[in-house]
Design a protein around this motif. Sequence first.
Motif, mmCIF file in Angstrom:
data_model
loop_
_atom_site.group_PDB
_atom_site.id
_atom_site.type_symbol
_atom_site.label_atom_id
_atom_site.label_comp_id
_atom_site.label_asym_id
_atom_site.label_seq_id
_atom_site.Cartn_x
_atom_site.Cartn_y
_atom_site.Cartn_z
ATOM 1 N N SER A 1 0.831 -1.210 0.000
ATOM 2 C CA SER A 1 0.000 0.000 0.000
ATOM 3 C C SER A 1 0.862 1.255 0.000
ATOM 4 O O SER A 1 0.514 2.253 -0.645
ATOM 5 N N PHE A 2 1.999 1.220 0.700
ATOM 6 C CA PHE A 2 2.910 2.360 0.692
ATOM 7 C C PHE A 2 3.392 2.632 -0.727
ATOM 8 O O PHE A 2 3.582 3.779 -1.127
ATOM 9 N N ASN A 3 3.576 1.568 -1.485
ATOM 10 C CA ASN A 3 4.020 1.701 -2.877
ATOM 11 C C ASN A 3 2.869 1.931 -3.847
ATOM 12 O O ASN A 3 3.062 1.895 -5.061
ATOM 13 N N GLY A 4 1.679 2.162 -3.301
ATOM 14 C CA GLY A 4 0.540 2.520 -4.146
ATOM 15 C C GLY A 4 -0.034 1.379 -4.949
ATOM 16 O O GLY A 4 -0.555 1.596 -6.055
ATOM 17 N N ALA B 1 10.004 -18.607 -4.787
ATOM 18 C CA ALA B 1 10.612 -17.470 -4.085
ATOM 19 C C ALA B 1 11.183 -16.453 -5.072
ATOM 20 O O ALA B 1 11.075 -15.231 -4.856
ATOM 21 N N LEU B 2 11.771 -16.935 -6.163
ATOM 22 C CA LEU B 2 12.359 -16.020 -7.139
ATOM 23 C C LEU B 2 11.298 -15.154 -7.823
ATOM 24 O O LEU B 2 11.502 -13.956 -8.018
ATOM 25 N N LYS B 3 10.165 -15.769 -8.181
ATOM 26 C CA LYS B 3 9.110 -15.002 -8.862
ATOM 27 C C LYS B 3 8.475 -13.981 -7.904
ATOM 28 O O LYS B 3 8.179 -12.847 -8.301
ATOM 29 N N LEU B 4 8.278 -14.383 -6.660
ATOM 30 C CA LEU B 4 7.744 -13.433 -5.684
ATOM 31 C C LEU B 4 8.723 -12.280 -5.454
ATOM 32 O O LEU B 4 8.331 -11.122 -5.325
ATOM 33 N N GLY B 5 10.011 -12.617 -5.408
ATOM 34 C CA GLY B 5 11.031 -11.578 -5.246
ATOM 35 C C GLY B 5 11.051 -10.611 -6.415
ATOM 36 O O GLY B 5 11.216 -9.399 -6.236
ATOM 37 N N ALA B 6 10.885 -11.141 -7.629
ATOM 38 C CA ALA B 6 10.871 -10.284 -8.818
ATOM 39 C C ALA B 6 9.656 -9.352 -8.804
ATOM 40 O O ALA B 6 9.752 -8.170 -9.158
ATOM 41 N N LEU B 7 8.517 -9.888 -8.380
ATOM 42 C CA LEU B 7 7.314 -9.054 -8.289
ATOM 43 C C LEU B 7 7.501 -7.953 -7.252
ATOM 44 O O LEU B 7 7.115 -6.790 -7.476
ATOM 45 N N TRP B 8 8.112 -8.300 -6.137
ATOM 46 C CA TRP B 8 8.337 -7.294 -5.094
ATOM 47 C C TRP B 8 9.299 -6.214 -5.569
ATOM 48 O O TRP B 8 9.104 -5.024 -5.279
ATOM 49 N N ALA B 9 10.325 -6.601 -6.302
ATOM 50 C CA ALA B 9 11.273 -5.620 -6.832
ATOM 51 C C ALA B 9 10.565 -4.644 -7.772
ATOM 52 O O ALA B 9 10.830 -3.437 -7.755
ATOM 53 N N TRP B 10 9.640 -5.156 -8.590
ATOM 54 C CA TRP B 10 8.850 -4.275 -9.464
ATOM 55 C C TRP B 10 8.017 -3.309 -8.616
ATOM 56 O O TRP B 10 7.944 -2.114 -8.908
ATOM 57 N N ALA B 11 7.398 -3.834 -7.571
ATOM 58 C CA ALA B 11 6.545 -3.004 -6.711
ATOM 59 C C ALA B 11 7.335 -1.866 -6.073
ATOM 60 O O ALA B 11 6.841 -0.737 -5.946
ATOM 61 N N GLU B 12 8.565 -2.138 -5.695
ATOM 62 C CA GLU B 12 9.373 -1.134 -4.997
ATOM 63 C C GLU B 12 9.981 -0.090 -5.915
ATOM 64 O O GLU B 12 10.150 1.069 -5.532
ATOM 65 N N HIS B 13 10.290 -0.485 -7.137
ATOM 66 C CA HIS B 13 11.148 0.374 -7.950
ATOM 67 C C HIS B 13 10.486 0.971 -9.186
ATOM 68 O O HIS B 13 11.053 1.862 -9.815
ATOM 69 N N VAL B 14 9.308 0.505 -9.577
ATOM 70 C CA VAL B 14 8.669 1.090 -10.756
ATOM 71 C C VAL B 14 8.048 2.423 -10.390
ATOM 72 O O VAL B 14 7.362 2.508 -9.368
#
Length: 568
Positions: free
Chosen positions: A395-398, A555-568
């Motif tokens: 939610s912080f990342n919208g 774990a890798l796919k979840l990590g990739a999704l989280w990286a998108w959430a944080e940095h896009v």
Amino acid sequence: MKIRKIGIKNFRGIKELDWSLPMGDVFCLIGKGDSSKSTILDALRYAFYPQWNLTLTDADFYQCKVDDAIVIEITIGELVEEFCSLDKYGHHLRGWDAVALKLTDEPDDHLENVLTVRLTVEKDLEPKWVVYCDRLPEGVHFKYADRNKVSVGLIGTYSEKQLSWATGTALAKLTEAQSLSELLAVASRTARASLDADRPVSLKNFDAAAEKSQEIAKLLGVPVSNAYKAHLDLASINLKVGGLALHDGDIPLRQLGLGSRRMLLCGIQKMGLEEGHITLFDEVEFGLEPHRITRLIKHIRDDKRGQYFLTTHSPTVLRELTVKELHIVHNKGGVVEIISATKKGLEEFEVQGKIRSSTEAFLAKKVVVCEGATEVGFLRGFDDHQIGNAKDSLSFNGIALLDAKGASKIKELAKAFKSLRYDVSVLADADAEDQFSTADVTELLSLGVPVHVWSDKLSLEERAFQDLPWDSVLASVKLAQSELGFPVYDQVRSKFQDALDGDIGSWTESAKLRAAIGVAAKKGGWFKDTTRGDEWFKTVSPAFKDGAFLKRDLALKLGALWAWAEHV
């Protein structure tokens, strides 16, 4: 009069905005918080501020950079005849093409006559209002009396003043200001006379002090014409128009609930202005129950003399409005873009239906389109896990998690939100080529939509039971049986087709048993809703401390999704 075009530069969170409005009377601005929706309403209000003493500070400049002037330009149509006369603003008339949404500096017979109002505020903080055109760029002063005639009213969180006859309110426009001034002057004099009549009682102690003051005055040589006494100073107690307010009996209506006040103000604005009005309604749902929201929206839509600009964060409001009335606001680095929900090219996506079924996603900045409720719940659990590891929340990342309710709907939803300028990502199973194919994945990737699907053409359940440490697999099975009430043993046994101990804790790890558990969980719907998906992740979250598991696909796919959430 109605607004046709809005331009804003260097005002609060807006570095630049250029918005040509389609024809319409209701414009609801939606989108993520801090996208400058309320700032747009304030800009409209300031451009037609009905008084001369508009107060601004350095904080009203974009990033407080006072060297870059605030410039607000509003083009208005449906002009009153007075504004079109040559001794008023007729020399500055321009033309508006309602089909092409294009402003032309020269008026023309086949174009609507419009005027452009420009408010400029430089570092001296002095607002300057002019009506201008490119032919006469210096413009002519736009008087506050004429700004008042445009009848722009803001209904915000604090609206007690609007229920009085203060300058610029809708009530004041219903009444002759001169007659009010005379009335209040008489009221002041009456109060003075009433106090004088009761002087021996009410002013006894005050007059005693006045007599002592008179004695001191004489000693000091200060002239005394008659006699000192206590009395009301009309200059100090002078009642102003704003002191006259609406009452219900003896109770001032400012004491109504917030929602009731705002609904009443909206009605007064509509009723009282014969020449039409522009009403700005910030957070239209604030203080209102859903049934009153429905009534208010109907009232607004039925008003053909007014033009309304609304903001909202309410799914209820979105469901009540039509797709033509919705406009998505995006702010990237101060550059604000407003996209109509009827934008050309969106016809195939049936946006109206998606707004009604996926309202929360339209109020976010980024959208993760999830195949189903299991994925939504699993990601909610993952979100809690990451917060526990000192990460910022989704939610912080919208981010809004959107349940597509089936693989066949993923591509259409992702494309629709992408067309509306949302940042979009997809989390989906890879086990239904006929519903969400490799070609669909490729198409979305080409549009800039990251797609996260599990390897080996597996579903989330199958992938998880392949990748999780064995103790997390057994914990998941026990959750489904003991807490969620599924006949786990029978379902797994039917897929395993070999002897299987009735004690789940004694099951021995094997690739075949992992596969059977994954299929049983998928077919049996163990985690097929948001709550159960969330519980499942919490059960297996200790696996994320396992170094070997972190290298596996889940774990890798979840990590990739989280990286998108944080940095896009």
